[in-house]
Design an enzyme around this catalytic site. Structure first.
Site, PDB file in Angstrom:
ATOM      1  N   THR D  12       0.811  -1.222   0.000  1.00  0.00           N
ATOM      2  CA  THR D  12       0.000   0.000   0.000  1.00  0.00           C
ATOM      3  C   THR D  12       0.841   1.268   0.000  1.00  0.00           C
ATOM      4  O   THR D  12       0.327   2.351  -0.246  1.00  0.00           O
ATOM      5  CB  THR D  12      -0.942   0.033   1.226  1.00  0.00           C
ATOM      6  N   SER D  40      -4.664  -2.964   7.476  1.00  0.00           N
ATOM      7  CA  SER D  40      -5.157  -3.209   6.119  1.00  0.00           C
ATOM      8  C   SER D  40      -5.545  -4.668   5.903  1.00  0.00           C
ATOM      9  O   SER D  40      -6.383  -4.971   5.037  1.00  0.00           O
ATOM     10  CB  SER D  40      -4.066  -2.859   5.101  1.00  0.00           C
ATOM     11  N   ARG D 109      21.124  -4.889   2.893  1.00  0.00           N
ATOM     12  CA  ARG D 109      22.000  -4.564   1.765  1.00  0.00           C
ATOM     13  C   ARG D 109      23.482  -4.770   2.034  1.00  0.00           C
ATOM     14  O   ARG D 109      24.217  -5.220   1.154  1.00  0.00           O
ATOM     15  CB  ARG D 109      21.814  -3.094   1.363  1.00  0.00           C
ATOM     16  N   CYS D 148      18.147   4.557  -3.853  1.00  0.00           N
ATOM     17  CA  CYS D 148      17.771   5.225  -5.102  1.00  0.00           C
ATOM     18  C   CYS D 148      18.802   6.232  -5.583  1.00  0.00           C
ATOM     19  O   CYS D 148      18.840   6.565  -6.771  1.00  0.00           O
ATOM     20  CB  CYS D 148      16.417   5.899  -4.939  1.00  0.00           C
ATOM     21  N   GLN D 175      17.217  15.364  -4.623  1.00  0.00           N
ATOM     22  CA  GLN D 175      16.370  14.180  -4.624  1.00  0.00           C
ATOM     23  C   GLN D 175      14.884  14.534  -4.622  1.00  0.00           C
ATOM     24  O   GLN D 175      14.473  15.534  -4.025  1.00  0.00           O
ATOM     25  CB  GLN D 175      16.727  13.311  -3.422  1.00  0.00           C
ATOM     26  N   LYS D 204      24.871   5.883   3.314  1.00  0.00           N
ATOM     27  CA  LYS D 204      24.630   4.813   2.334  1.00  0.00           C
ATOM     28  C   LYS D 204      25.402   5.050   1.041  1.00  0.00           C
ATOM     29  O   LYS D 204      25.901   4.122   0.414  1.00  0.00           O
ATOM     30  CB  LYS D 204      23.133   4.727   1.994  1.00  0.00           C
ATOM     31  N   ARG D 234      16.884  17.545  -0.568  1.00  0.00           N
ATOM     32  CA  ARG D 234      15.532  17.281  -1.062  1.00  0.00           C
ATOM     33  C   ARG D 234      15.039  18.532  -1.791  1.00  0.00           C
ATOM     34  O   ARG D 234      15.106  19.637  -1.256  1.00  0.00           O
ATOM     35  CB  ARG D 234      14.594  16.982   0.116  1.00  0.00           C
ATOM     36  N   HIS D 241      15.891  11.499  -9.247  1.00  0.00           N
ATOM     37  CA  HIS D 241      17.007  11.987  -8.432  1.00  0.00           C
ATOM     38  C   HIS D 241      18.138  12.417  -9.370  1.00  0.00           C
ATOM     39  O   HIS D 241      18.595  11.643 -10.212  1.00  0.00           O
ATOM     40  CB  HIS D 241      17.528  10.875  -7.525  1.00  0.00           C
ATOM     41  N   ASN D 326      13.748   7.646  -9.412  1.00  0.00           N
ATOM     42  CA  ASN D 326      14.061   7.036  -8.119  1.00  0.00           C
ATOM     43  C   ASN D 326      13.092   5.945  -7.684  1.00  0.00           C
ATOM     44  O   ASN D 326      13.484   5.048  -6.934  1.00  0.00           O
ATOM     45  CB  ASN D 326      14.152   8.090  -7.021  1.00  0.00           C
TER      46      ASN D 326
END
Lengths: 348, 348, 348, 348
Positions: D12, D40, D109, D148, D175, D204, D234, D241, D326
């Site tokens: 969702t 949900s 990751r 991303c 971004q 990251k 941002r 991005h 992204n």
């Protein structure tokens, strides 16, 4: 002159912050207490408030300890920026305990013994206060200000109603993001977009102006009898609600006559020189493309209603646009001006 | 099937680019010639066109040499994206010379012998073509499409007028930036702002729908008799004009009845399965907050009108909102659909 | 004290308007003359200026008659907001005729005998004025301020260079729309977008800071020797240029040491209490997400540089972000502060 | 060919929706199950999902009943759009139970036995799967795709590293809003603003590219040895991005050489003609002002990385800008391409 201590309820939200911003350096009122959610209570304001306004957080409140909603408040005068899902019982409890609650919440606005007041429009409605006290057995009172979109429409209608009479008004709003509070509208929903719906807003616009423009008779407001229909839209603007109005008058009037009447309009706050009152409640601009939210919202330090494009309407009589700063004149500034009027008239 | 060669006038502007984008891979039409300003003429399209759309410039036109406005055009069918300050005489010269000019310019829209056509609304108005030819001695013709904001309103009114009759309509638009062409609205004017004025727009909205919804009688259009009043606003949206409509019907109807009528509406383009025709000319959304410009403008590949919030109006009968993509359904796509209809009916 | 009359060149443009706004009520300077393009000359300022700022046009200038570029100016001190395609010869003519031209135009910035000055950074470079006069035979002078993006970087580098030495700086800017003038960037290009290119900007950022941070020796500026590389981007922000800086120091320093040095930095304008000088030239914010253009550009009435996120850089030594209001500290306010310094030091 | 059933975890949310959008009509995969929060679970997807994308919700999933996180899933292949605060144990449980989890979450990751894969960059890292299974006793596996913002940088670095070697990279990102999920960034924070901070993002970017560009040796990834420093911002952009890169190469190269290498780059997905693979993984634009997020993010159906402004860097060797969509290439599309590669190589 000694200042009057005040408390702000719901101080960490968007409207709560606006109260704190507008009350910084206020000549009459001094913020001495703040309330917040359970999560915030007991902590310093600067620790729990994500301050979103563009001027710095006033130093005087930054170190106040946030109280919870049930706290005893060290101030008779209380400004309420509570969200409507909690405002009802809290405001009632405070009024019962002797506080004067100047509230921006919608909960009590339409109750028959609660004044819904714009000081330039219906200052006499404060005479509902003794009615309210008698009926409810309260020593304090709740006084409310209208919805942020009702404000510019009602301000414009006051002199028109008095001079020409008003039969019908169609209102289409383009409302600012701050009207949804914080965090409010997700940016992903509104960049390159308009949202043509604001929950619960249109019904308010079809009853609040009528109450404010109604007459106080025998302890009751007889609402003004004109009909209203509203379409409300959210646009990617930070502050400032713009409304397109088409108005049917009882007595015909030219755009020039309407312009003159709006320009000459002054109310009690101007007469009493209340600290937050703008010099002119309504400023009429002659340029073809004004008012604009960004360029006109700060007129009269955010307390003026700016009107433009007064022209004939081929369906009704007059079309025009009006703009008010929604979190100043339409929210925190409205409550403060109500309190200033109450102070000037001895209600405090 | 061999394609029909077409020329695009004013090909370097915002609407000109949209024509070229929409005609890429068109099953009937192939762009073989482009015109531009004197400054551009003689150069390749890719050298002079500052392509502003989000899909790449079609390779097939990139190397076409831009012609000047007076050039002989190697195509009978001509799409005009000319600005109105130059469109008038150029389009007339071409029509006199035998070209069929499908024009998005406003210049000839309201002339009595010029069809102003939305194929779903008034395809029969093309029968003004012989009148126009007779009266002006032309072998070609000028056929126009309406203003981008008239489009959604007129599309919605067609089935309502036919079913219930329409007396009055109040329209407030929130129009996209692309409607002002390119470079159009300076970003410094519109970020965090609304501009409540669009030069020359409101008068068009008060006459174009009436012409399109009028009846062709004895070589003349008798305009529909309902009255309209419009407020037009520019909002920070890239594409998609949203209109708030309040409509007075001759015969009362509930929101459900209006919804059913709009949903069932189909026009000749749907019947003829014209290539650019959307499956449904009007899509009614049930969500409380739709249509939204960004999320609904591309419905039916930009050719559908999306309607929502069909509800009672306390002043008139019905309120609703409608959205059309202003540079597709409201400009280039409109002209192309007109040409497709003319092709299907043998006018080309 | 009698005020000093000043003229504003290029007064109808975006930077020209900012000069007029900032000079309203200035304690030293009074605008007595304005110049504009041929098209504007001879008309009143309010007739020809499309005023785009959010505060009203100052009444005192609204009725001034705009002069053309060749007019004799009734003021020794002249502020130039001319675009660079015309500024060169006009400014030279005026300096030759005895005027002190405080210019925001880029034309003469890099000429060896023209001071390029930020009063907090290199006030001593004003001593190029006699060199300039001698070499050119002028009785007046041209004094320039830097590019709006060089400003925050150079302000930050001054104390770092003095304390730690600087070897290299990588700068990535996110620049406001107003930096492109008016009408500037078309809204259709920038809504929901970034434009990763600003014509001519990157080369300026690689030489202007070096000149300002250079040393005046024997009538010549020996540029500072650090190397710079810049990426410039346009973002949908009205005012306020944000720069991401990665800096290699000659002598290692921790973020805390850098913070302390930036916080303690004061310049000559602060010492002389020049009217337009901010209390602190550099404000360091501790929040993780500040400075932000909208919320910090007005710090120090638009004259402070706001710095944040001082942290180690794994490639160089230090990373941080810095913000300046590009049309105040980065343009009109910069010229005015230069003039205030010149007045304080007796150059006027 | 029979399609392979797949489940989407966290269906969702914003990335979950993107998975569902991209999998509509997919030639290999068919969504048969969705999971959501407790709130949900048990309801139909269309009842609980506030669909925010601009294309309609696919009819095939609208009526699927949302499962809770602990449900048994009727599909071996699982795409995870779970937020990182819950993804860890859920993904592990599924992998242990035999599912192949292609995850966009950051949780696993950097674990040494978990492949972090971009199919064009390091398809061979899938050989960590048996290592992972052996070490953890799982019959399934977790395979991750990068952050991303790591994506465009890593894509560009692959051919540069292979051809010239890479020593250092400075990255500054701008971004998009969708990167923050939904509701994500409040509109009141970002209109007319940039937020120069994204929590957890910069670290990251300083490790993920090194892992992906590292070499698999003896069941372990030896990370690439170049150093990275990142500034993340941002900006008010919906999708896409943009990163400004300054790169130090081991072996000098001209902008033309770099351009040629990027243009010629093809990877395994192109060779295998994987359904979601773009024709060219890297598109180099020659215009001075491209790529731009709005105009280039959809290149290669959102799966291409668009590069521009390749030029010398006066500090390092090369500067350029790169753009990826992204939520397509940087999130859902990345996971899907990983699954397509695993299918082509027989891991499914």
């Amino acid at each position: 002159m000694a200042t009057i201590p005040v408390a702000v309820l719901g101080a960490t939200g968007a409207v709560g912050q606006r109260f704190i911003q507008l009350l910084e350096g206020h000549p009459l009122f001094e913020v001495v207490a703040l309330t917040g959610s359970e999560r915030s209570a007991g902590k310093k304001y600067r620790e729990v408030c994500r301050w979103v306004l563009d001027t710095p957080m006033p130093a005087a409140v930054a170190d106040l300890t946030v109280l919870d909603a049930d706290a005893d408040l060290p101030a008779q005068l209380v400004f309420s920026a509570l969200p409507s899902n909690v405002a009802g019982p809290i405001e009632q409890r405070l009024a019962a305990a002797g506080h004067i609650v100047c509230s921006n919440a919608s909960n009590h606005r339409m109750e028959p013994d609660v004044p819904l007041v714009i000081p330039e429009v219906n200052p006499d409605h404060l005479h509902l206060i003794p009615v309210q006290r008698r009926r409810r057995g309260w020593s304090g009172a709740i006084v409310t200000n209208p919805n942020c979109t009702s404000t510019p429409a009602t301000m414009v209608l006051r002199p028109l109603l008095d001079t020409f009479g008003v039969r019908r008004m169609l209102l289409v709003s383009m409302q600012a993001l701050s009207g949804a509070g914080y965090p409010g509208v997700p940016s992903y929903d509104i960049v390159d977009n308009v949202i043509p719906f604001i929950g619960g807003e249109e019904p308010k616009l079809e009853i609040e102006p009528q109450k404010m423009l109604g007459q106080l008779r025998d302890d009751t407001i007889v609402p003004a009898s004109f009909a209203t229909s509203a379409h409300c839209n959210r646009v990617p603007v930070l502050e400032g609600h713009l409304v397109c109005l088409s108005i049917e008058l009882e007595q015909k009037a030219t755009p020039d006559e309407v312009t003159a009447v709006l320009r000459q309009f002054r109310g009690l706050p101007q007469e009493l020189r209340l600290p937050t009152a703008p010099e002119q409640p309504i400023i009429v601009r002659d340029e073809p493309d004004r008012p604009q939210p960004r360029r006109d919202r700060d007129a009269g330090r955010g307390m003026a209603t700016v009107v433009g494009r007064i022209r004939p309407c081929s369906l009704f009589d007059i079309k025009l646009i009006a703009l008010s700063h929604n979190t100043i004149r339409g929210a925190a500034g409205a409550s403060i001006l109500n309190a200033e009027l109450m102070h000037a008239q001895g209600w405090l």
